[in-house]
Scaffold this motif. Structure first.
Motif, short mmCIF file in Angstrom:
data_model
loop_
_atom_site.label_atom_id
_atom_site.label_comp_id
_atom_site.label_asym_id
_atom_site.label_seq_id
_atom_site.Cartn_x
_atom_site.Cartn_y
_atom_site.Cartn_z
N LEU A 228 -12.55 10.47 10.96
CA LEU A 228 -12.47 9.04 10.69
C LEU A 228 -12.21 8.25 11.98
O LEU A 228 -12.85 7.23 12.24
CB LEU A 228 -11.37 8.78 9.66
CG LEU A 228 -11.29 7.34 9.13
CD1 LEU A 228 -10.77 7.33 7.69
CD2 LEU A 228 -10.41 6.46 9.98
N LEU A 229 -11.28 8.75 12.81
CA LEU A 229 -11.00 8.04 14.06
C LEU A 229 -12.23 8.05 14.97
O LEU A 229 -12.47 7.09 15.71
CB LEU A 229 -9.81 8.69 14.78
CG LEU A 229 -8.45 8.49 14.10
CD1 LEU A 229 -7.35 9.20 14.89
CD2 LEU A 229 -8.11 7.00 13.97
N GLY A 230 -13.02 9.12 14.90
CA GLY A 230 -14.26 9.18 15.69
C GLY A 230 -15.20 8.04 15.30
O GLY A 230 -15.74 7.34 16.15
N ASP B 190 3.88 12.33 13.34
CA ASP B 190 4.86 13.21 14.00
C ASP B 190 4.18 14.40 14.64
O ASP B 190 4.68 14.98 15.59
CB ASP B 190 5.88 13.72 12.98
CG ASP B 190 6.73 12.60 12.43
OD1 ASP B 190 6.77 11.56 13.10
OD2 ASP B 190 7.32 12.77 11.34
N LYS B 191 3.02 14.78 14.10
CA LYS B 191 2.35 15.99 14.58
C LYS B 191 1.31 15.70 15.66
O LYS B 191 0.74 16.61 16.24
CB LYS B 191 1.67 16.70 13.39
CG LYS B 191 2.65 17.21 12.35
CD LYS B 191 1.96 17.96 11.24
CE LYS B 191 1.52 17.04 10.14
NZ LYS B 191 0.82 17.67 9.03
N CYS B 192 1.04 14.43 15.92
CA CYS B 192 -0.04 14.07 16.86
C CYS B 192 0.46 14.14 18.31
O CYS B 192 1.34 13.35 18.70
CB CYS B 192 -0.55 12.67 16.55
SG CYS B 192 -1.77 12.11 17.75
N PRO B 193 -0.10 15.04 19.12
CA PRO B 193 0.35 15.13 20.51
C PRO B 193 0.03 13.88 21.32
O PRO B 193 0.65 13.64 22.36
CB PRO B 193 -0.40 16.34 21.07
CG PRO B 193 -1.34 16.81 20.04
CD PRO B 193 -1.14 16.01 18.79
N GLN B 194 -0.93 13.08 20.85
CA GLN B 194 -1.28 11.84 21.58
C GLN B 194 -0.43 10.65 21.10
O GLN B 194 -0.60 9.53 21.57
CB GLN B 194 -2.76 11.48 21.34
CG GLN B 194 -3.73 12.60 21.61
CD GLN B 194 -3.70 13.08 23.04
OE1 GLN B 194 -3.57 12.28 23.96
NE2 GLN B 194 -3.78 14.38 23.23
N HIS B 195 0.48 10.92 20.14
CA HIS B 195 1.36 9.88 19.58
C HIS B 195 0.56 8.66 19.10
O HIS B 195 0.93 7.51 19.36
CB HIS B 195 2.41 9.44 20.60
CG HIS B 195 3.16 10.60 21.18
ND1 HIS B 195 4.00 11.39 20.45
CD2 HIS B 195 3.15 11.13 22.41
CE1 HIS B 195 4.49 12.36 21.20
NE2 HIS B 195 3.98 12.23 22.40
N LEU B 196 -0.52 8.90 18.43
CA LEU B 196 -1.36 7.79 17.97
C LEU B 196 -0.77 7.15 16.70
O LEU B 196 -0.29 7.88 15.82
CB LEU B 196 -2.78 8.28 17.67
CG LEU B 196 -3.56 8.84 18.85
CD1 LEU B 196 -4.92 9.36 18.41
CD2 LEU B 196 -3.75 7.78 19.92
N PRO B 197 -0.82 5.84 16.61
CA PRO B 197 -0.36 5.17 15.39
C PRO B 197 -1.44 5.29 14.30
O PRO B 197 -2.18 4.34 14.01
CB PRO B 197 -0.18 3.71 15.85
CG PRO B 197 -1.13 3.56 16.99
CD PRO B 197 -1.35 4.91 17.61
N GLY C 163 -9.38 15.13 18.83
CA GLY C 163 -9.99 15.97 17.80
C GLY C 163 -9.28 17.30 17.60
O GLY C 163 -9.84 18.22 17.00
N CYS C 164 -8.03 17.40 18.08
CA CYS C 164 -7.32 18.69 18.02
C CYS C 164 -7.01 19.12 16.58
O CYS C 164 -6.86 20.30 16.30
CB CYS C 164 -6.03 18.62 18.82
SG CYS C 164 -4.82 17.49 18.12
N GLY C 165 -6.87 18.17 15.66
CA GLY C 165 -6.65 18.49 14.25
C GLY C 165 -5.20 18.83 13.90
O GLY C 165 -4.91 19.21 12.76
N TYR C 166 -4.26 18.67 14.84
CA TYR C 166 -2.85 18.99 14.53
C TYR C 166 -2.28 18.10 13.45
O TYR C 166 -1.32 18.45 12.78
CB TYR C 166 -1.98 18.87 15.79
CG TYR C 166 -2.30 19.88 16.86
CD1 TYR C 166 -2.70 21.17 16.54
CD2 TYR C 166 -2.20 19.55 18.21
CE1 TYR C 166 -3.01 22.09 17.51
CE2 TYR C 166 -2.50 20.48 19.19
CZ TYR C 166 -2.91 21.75 18.84
OH TYR C 166 -3.22 22.66 19.80
S1 SF4 Z 1 -5.08 12.04 15.52
FE1 SF4 Z 1 -3.83 13.12 17.02
S2 SF4 Z 1 -3.36 15.10 16.06
FE2 SF4 Z 1 -5.04 14.20 14.89
S3 SF4 Z 1 -6.85 15.05 15.84
FE3 SF4 Z 1 -6.49 13.11 16.85
S4 SF4 Z 1 -5.26 13.62 18.67
FE4 SF4 Z 1 -5.19 15.41 17.31
#
Ligand code: SF4
Ligand code: SF4
Length: 372
Positions: free
Chosen positions: A312-314, A351-358, A296-299
């Motif tokens: 949405l991912l939540g 590219d901006k996601c620190p968790q490298h999520l697809p 949920g960091c929002g980066y």
């Molecule tokens: S998808 Fe990645 S960058 Fe975006 S909120 Fe979740 S962890 Fe953070």
């Protein structure tokens, strides 16, 4: 019924508040006026002295107005909310507020909240200087206590708390979401300032009590103490003395009675270390069922398609972890302006996601699962 003092206020509220968002419905799915009024009166007769509504809850203000006739008004505190989402002009402020008084049939609202503070709506609240407007209503005696309900991160929560001498606030909290939105940190921050704190989503929109995955059920079945998932979830909150009141949306007598039993039992106020550990084990198990570990960091934001990616991912994670709860589908469909199907697979977010999520892949899966 257990009661508790509301922060610095000289007010004692029932620890269980009646959430009047989803009132009883008839066989065709329409709100049943008579059943709604009877249910609210039964709640008050049973010791609940706090009823929560909002401008945007269908028919709710009007039915509360009716339910509280015949001597019931004096027995309860009414909580109502200013809909930032509806606010479009200076004139709206006065007309919305007056409409609420008229629907409720009262001259003063006890607990009044700025509804659903999040980043975009907070900007709107500032643009229309809603706090000065409501502060004036408080001075005129049309509002007794002023607060806000909140759905965003801790930094914004702190900013909002610090900007005005609020009486109380309302945050989302349950044993799964200790660090989500304002979280436990927010509860501590607000109570340190003397604010009362009302809890919403104690059962995570029903997800902690319905469609329990077998792996979680096994933990409950093997627990030394046998309680229902609702008893456990409420116990975790009630045992925290910083919590002033917990809202539960009740749509029928069965739910009301189950809640009354929990909130009348002094044992609900006590939690042992072993019980805390059990709840953490359950929370961990739920987390292990989560497919995309978004923090949920929002980066990843902003998305060119204006998709609220973390929200949405939540919903999509809840859909998988809680065995397809209808509440996740409802909220995804109705509360999100953009959906997985709006994703153009530009991959700018990844590219901006620190968790490298697809993320683009997750959008596709969410669109398939929810149908848009
Ligand atoms: S998808 Fe990645 S960058 Fe975006 S909120 Fe979740 S962890 Fe953070
Ligand atoms: S890949 Fe989809 S979700 Fe990510 S930024 Fe592009 S449009 Fe938005």
């Amino acid at each position: 019924m257990l009661y508790r003092k509301m922060g610095k206020l000289d007010v004692e509220v029932s620890l269980l508040g009646f959430g009047a968002m989803r009132l009883p419905v008839d066989s065709e799915g329409n709100i049943d006026d008579a059943a709604s009024i009877a249910l609210m009166r039964k709640a008050v007769d049973s010791g609940i002295n706090y009823i929560d509504t909002a401008f945007l809850y269908p028919k709710s203000e009007k039915l509360i107005g009716k339910a509280l006739q015949d001597g019931y008004r004096e027995k309860v505190y009414i909580a109502d909310k200013f809909p930032l989402a509806t606010l479009r002009s200076e004139e709206d402020k006065e007309s919305i507020f007056n409409k609420q008084l008229e629907r409720l049939g009262v001259e003063c609202i006890d607990f009044y909240l700025v509804h659903n503070v999040n980043k975009p709506l907070w900007k709107r609240a500032q643009k229309y200087d809603i706090i000065s407007f409501l502060d004036q209503k408080k001075k005129e005696g049309k509002i007794k206590y002023l607060g806000f309900s909140f759905h965003d991160d801790f930094d914004l929560f702190k900013e909002v708390v610090d900007i005005y001498d609020w009486d109380f606030c309302q945050i989302q909290l349950n044993y799964m979401d200790k660090n989500l939105q304002a979280g436990v940190k927010g509860l501590d921050y607000a109570t340190d300032k003397g604010m009362g704190v009302i809890i919403m989503e104690p059962l995570k929109g029903g997800r902690l009590t319905q469609n329990i995955p077998p792996a979680v059920q096994e933990i409950w079945d093997n627990a030394e103490d046998q309680k229902t998932p609702a008893q456990w979830a409420f116990k975790w909150l009630v045992s925290n003395p910083k919590v002033s009141l917990i809202l539960s949306g009740m749509s029928n007598e069965e739910q009301l009675e189950a809640n009354l039993a929990i909130f009348s039992d002094p044992d609900t106020e006590v939690i042992t270390e072993a019980q805390e550990e059990l709840l953490e084990t359950v929370a961990e198990k739920y987390r292990s069922l989560i497919k995309y570990s978004c923090t949920g960091c929002g980066y990843c934001l902003p998305c060119p398609q204006k998709i609220g990616i973390p929200t949405l991912l939540g919903y999509f994670n809840d859909w998988n972890a809680f065995d397809h709860p209808t509440s996740a589908k409802f909220e995804y469909t109705n509360w999100m302006p953009k959906h997985g199907s709006d994703c153009i697979e530009c991959h700018a977010c990844e590219d901006k996601c620190p968790q490298h999520l697809p993320i683009a892949q997750a959008m596709k899966e969410a669109a398939e699962a929810f149908g848009l």
